[in-house]
Design an enzyme around this catalytic site. Sequence first.
Site, PDB file in Angstrom:
ATOM      1  CB  CYS A 190      -0.979  -0.066   1.160  1.00  0.00           C
ATOM      2  SG  CYS A 190      -2.377   1.010   0.877  1.00  0.00           S
ATOM      3  CG  HIS A 197      -3.341  -2.839   4.065  1.00  0.00           C
ATOM      4  ND1 HIS A 197      -2.429  -2.247   4.921  1.00  0.00           N
ATOM      5  CD2 HIS A 197      -3.859  -1.842   3.330  1.00  0.00           C
ATOM      6  CE1 HIS A 197      -2.395  -0.947   4.707  1.00  0.00           C
ATOM      7  NE2 HIS A 197      -3.263  -0.665   3.749  1.00  0.00           N
ATOM      8  CD  GLU A 221      -0.970  -5.197   6.653  1.00  0.00           C
ATOM      9  OE1 GLU A 221      -0.909  -5.651   5.483  1.00  0.00           O
ATOM     10  OE2 GLU A 221      -1.200  -3.998   6.898  1.00  0.00           O
TER      11      GLU A 221
HETATM   12  N1  GLN Z   1      -3.328   6.308   0.127  1.00  0.00           N
HETATM   13  C1  GLN Z   1      -2.394   6.269   1.215  1.00  0.00           C
HETATM   14  C2  GLN Z   1      -1.159   7.100   0.909  1.00  0.00           C
HETATM   15  O1  GLN Z   1      -1.130   7.833  -0.012  1.00  0.00           O
HETATM   16  C3  GLN Z   1      -1.977   4.849   1.497  1.00  0.00           C
HETATM   17  C4  GLN Z   1      -3.053   4.129   2.246  1.00  0.00           C
HETATM   18  C5  GLN Z   1      -2.600   2.895   2.958  1.00  0.00           C
HETATM   19  O2  GLN Z   1      -1.400   2.596   3.106  1.00  0.00           O
HETATM   20  N2  GLN Z   1      -3.568   2.182   3.471  1.00  0.00           N
HETATM   21  O3  GLN Z   1      -0.189   7.029   1.615  1.00  0.00           O
END
Ligand code: GLN
Length: 201
Positions: free
Chosen positions: A86, A177, A179
């Site tokens: 992410c 994610h 995890e």
């Molecule tokens: N959109 C978020 C960012 O720009 C990331 C979101 C996440 O890690 N759940 O950092």
Amino acid sequence: MTLTAGVIAVQGDVSEHADAIRRAGEAHGEDVTVHEIRKSGIVPDCDLLLLPGGESTTISRLLHDEGIDEEILAHVEADKPLLATCAGLIVSSTDAKDDRVRTLDLVDVTVDRNAFGRQKDSFEAPLDVAGLDEPFPAVFIRAPLIDEVGDDVEVLAEWDGKPVAVRDGPVIGTSFHPELTPDVRLHRLAFFAAEAEQLAR
Ligand code: GLN
């Protein structure tokens, strides 16, 4: 032999990733010691590295302030595995289309930071992932969209026709994610599996 893993912990709680790495290791008969990394000096001792989600602008700033960014680059340069999830994927990308994110240029993709988030804050979807024999329960939270993929990047999974898991050399990046579910196959794929192996649940 005990392997050493590092979970970058400059922002947020990373205990789920630490647990997932230990459990993934067990599935392959590997004993893993996991360090939570907030300062420079530890990454060079790590065999495996994980860059988790959070807020990519904050994570990239803290990595730079602490000098951890250079250590992550050296880790990947040495062909050691990195799982970036992410916001971790956003930071690892070549272009996050946002000047506040100092990207590490480790995964040759362009990302749109909050693309999925604008449509829907959070959702779960079963994903077919190359290397896994059954769909993976992927949890998306304000997830980035991967909108351009370099020639040497392998797309491991797509959702709604867009890449959401990719491999670039020793780095696997996911928009979601892994995890946040009990399923540790993504951590196994990133750190312990031979390329040809199909991982069963
Ligand atoms: N959109 C978020 C960012 O720009 C990331 C979101 C996440 O890690 N759940 O950092």
